[in-house]
Scaffold this active site. Sequence first.
Site, PDB file in Angstrom:
ATOM      1  N   LYS A   1       0.600  -1.195  -0.104  1.00  0.00           N
ATOM      2  CA  LYS A   1      -0.121  -0.385  -0.159  1.00  0.00           C
ATOM      3  C   LYS A   1       0.807   1.235  -0.079  1.00  0.00           C
ATOM      4  O   LYS A   1       1.754   0.807   0.581  1.00  0.00           O
ATOM      5  CB  LYS A   1      -0.987   0.232   1.301  1.00  0.00           C
ATOM      6  CG  LYS A   1      -0.271  -0.487   2.606  1.00  0.00           C
ATOM      7  CD  LYS A   1      -0.172   1.449   3.317  1.00  0.00           C
ATOM      8  CE  LYS A   1       0.887   1.539   4.523  1.00  0.00           C
ATOM      9  NZ  LYS A   1       1.419   2.847   4.762  1.00  0.00           N
TER      10      LYS A   1
ATOM     11  N   ASP B   1      -2.746  -1.701   9.562  1.00  0.00           N
ATOM     12  CA  ASP B   1      -3.149  -1.451   7.611  1.00  0.00           C
ATOM     13  C   ASP B   1      -4.182  -2.971   7.885  1.00  0.00           C
ATOM     14  O   ASP B   1      -3.520  -3.222   6.044  1.00  0.00           O
ATOM     15  CB  ASP B   1      -1.775  -1.224   7.386  1.00  0.00           C
ATOM     16  CG  ASP B   1      -1.161  -0.231   7.285  1.00  0.00           C
ATOM     17  OD1 ASP B   1      -1.680   0.967   7.558  1.00  0.00           O
ATOM     18  OD2 ASP B   1       0.155  -0.217   7.536  1.00  0.00           O
TER      19      ASP B   1
ATOM     20  N   SER C   1       1.688  -6.567   7.050  1.00  0.00           N
ATOM     21  CA  SER C   1       0.495  -6.293   6.709  1.00  0.00           C
ATOM     22  C   SER C   1      -0.398  -7.361   6.085  1.00  0.00           C
ATOM     23  O   SER C   1      -1.782  -8.277   6.188  1.00  0.00           O
ATOM     24  CB  SER C   1       0.154  -5.072   6.916  1.00  0.00           C
ATOM     25  OG  SER C   1       0.258  -4.282   8.141  1.00  0.00           O
TER      26      SER C   1
ATOM     27  N   PRO D   1       9.349  -4.805  -0.279  1.00  0.00           N
ATOM     28  CA  PRO D   1      10.270  -4.774   0.645  1.00  0.00           C
ATOM     29  C   PRO D   1      10.064  -4.276   2.292  1.00  0.00           C
ATOM     30  O   PRO D   1       8.958  -4.426   2.403  1.00  0.00           O
ATOM     31  CB  PRO D   1      10.759  -2.303   0.169  1.00  0.00           C
ATOM     32  CG  PRO D   1      10.013  -2.856  -1.607  1.00  0.00           C
ATOM     33  CD  PRO D   1       8.778  -3.954  -1.642  1.00  0.00           C
ATOM     34  N   VAL D   2      10.826  -4.998   2.673  1.00  0.00           N
ATOM     35  CA  VAL D   2      10.606  -5.386   4.189  1.00  0.00           C
ATOM     36  C   VAL D   2      10.694  -4.206   4.704  1.00  0.00           C
ATOM     37  O   VAL D   2      11.251  -2.800   5.001  1.00  0.00           O
ATOM     38  CB  VAL D   2      11.232  -6.608   4.375  1.00  0.00           C
ATOM     39  CG1 VAL D   2      11.513  -6.587   6.269  1.00  0.00           C
ATOM     40  CG2 VAL D   2      10.920  -7.521   4.404  1.00  0.00           C
ATOM     41  N   ALA D   3       9.932  -3.655   6.173  1.00  0.00           N
ATOM     42  CA  ALA D   3      10.352  -2.542   7.104  1.00  0.00           C
ATOM     43  C   ALA D   3      10.550  -1.335   5.860  1.00  0.00           C
ATOM     44  O   ALA D   3      10.891  -0.201   5.700  1.00  0.00           O
ATOM     45  CB  ALA D   3      11.847  -2.003   7.825  1.00  0.00           C
TER      46      ALA D   3
END
Length: 300
Positions: A8, A138, A105, A96-98
């Site tokens: 998102k 989220d 989510s 992509p992480v973080a």
Amino acid sequence: MTVRAAAKVNLVLGVGRVRADGMHPLDTVYQAVSLYDDVRASPSEQWEVAVRSVGDVDCSGVPLDEGNLAVRAGQLLAAHHGLDRAARLDIDKGIPVAGGLAGGSADAAAALVALDRLWQLRTSDEDLLDLAARLGSDVPFALLGGTAHGAGRGELVTPVADTGDHWWVVVPHDVGLSTPAVYGELDRLHPDAPAVPRSSEAVLAALLVGDHAALGAALHNDLEDPAVSLRPELGERLALVRSHHDGPVLLSGSGPTVLGLSPTHEHATATRGALLEAGVPVVHVVTGPVAGAHVVELAG
Ligand code: ATP
């Protein structure tokens, strides 16, 4: 059973003063964009999770135990039905992480849908949204997809009309940012923030009539300043993207991913080319709105 869930972006993210429960009131407009995680659920005696990188996503920060949001989603779904069940979850991670793109989510939403099917539970949409809200602010939007208004702490989602065909340049950063740390910095910088967040009215009005220029002018993220305050080189990254993108640029969620909005695929691709030439290692071009968590049939 494989379920695909999208990343998102927030077209606008207004954040009010922290509430007594420690959460922040949000007024936001989410849009699901075409960067995906796939979650495959299969029968198992105990909870197992494996993560595989799609493209260049660094998955080293993803927990492989019960800290994984997808496993927590599965456990919550089982408990909701009074079942003592487990499963194996294989996550193909393209988000992509973080990165402020809500990948965790997305995995939680995908796990809810996949396990509901695998276990043939037929959970109502209302109950799924309820479970999603308990997993994270989220997660309900990740179920819904499309474009939606978010209120409360982001978990109260209402679909909004969006006839647009939006293109985004997505510039991930190789070191993630902690969402709680960014909210903490916002509280430090703005202890007197109003209790009611900035309204997302201008974005909603622009979407309703499909006015790309008005939409661009209304994009805003209250977390941009605190994220830059925590990580000053993000300011340089934003400036670099602005210097190569003829259009609005903003931080995605709590960052550190930077977004540019484009009216066409060609426009976004031109920015991508310029940024790659300027030495930025990874730049995606994605479109939105796309669907929320949904079952996919994969060949092979
Ligand atoms: P937010 O939804 O808070 O904006 P984000 O998009 O910035 O989050 P995520 O990719 O969701 O970031 O990951 C945030 C943290 O959640 C990770 O650093 C990781 O420790 C943890 N996490 C738990 N489960 C997952 C998952 N399935 N995928 C990615 N991260 C996960």
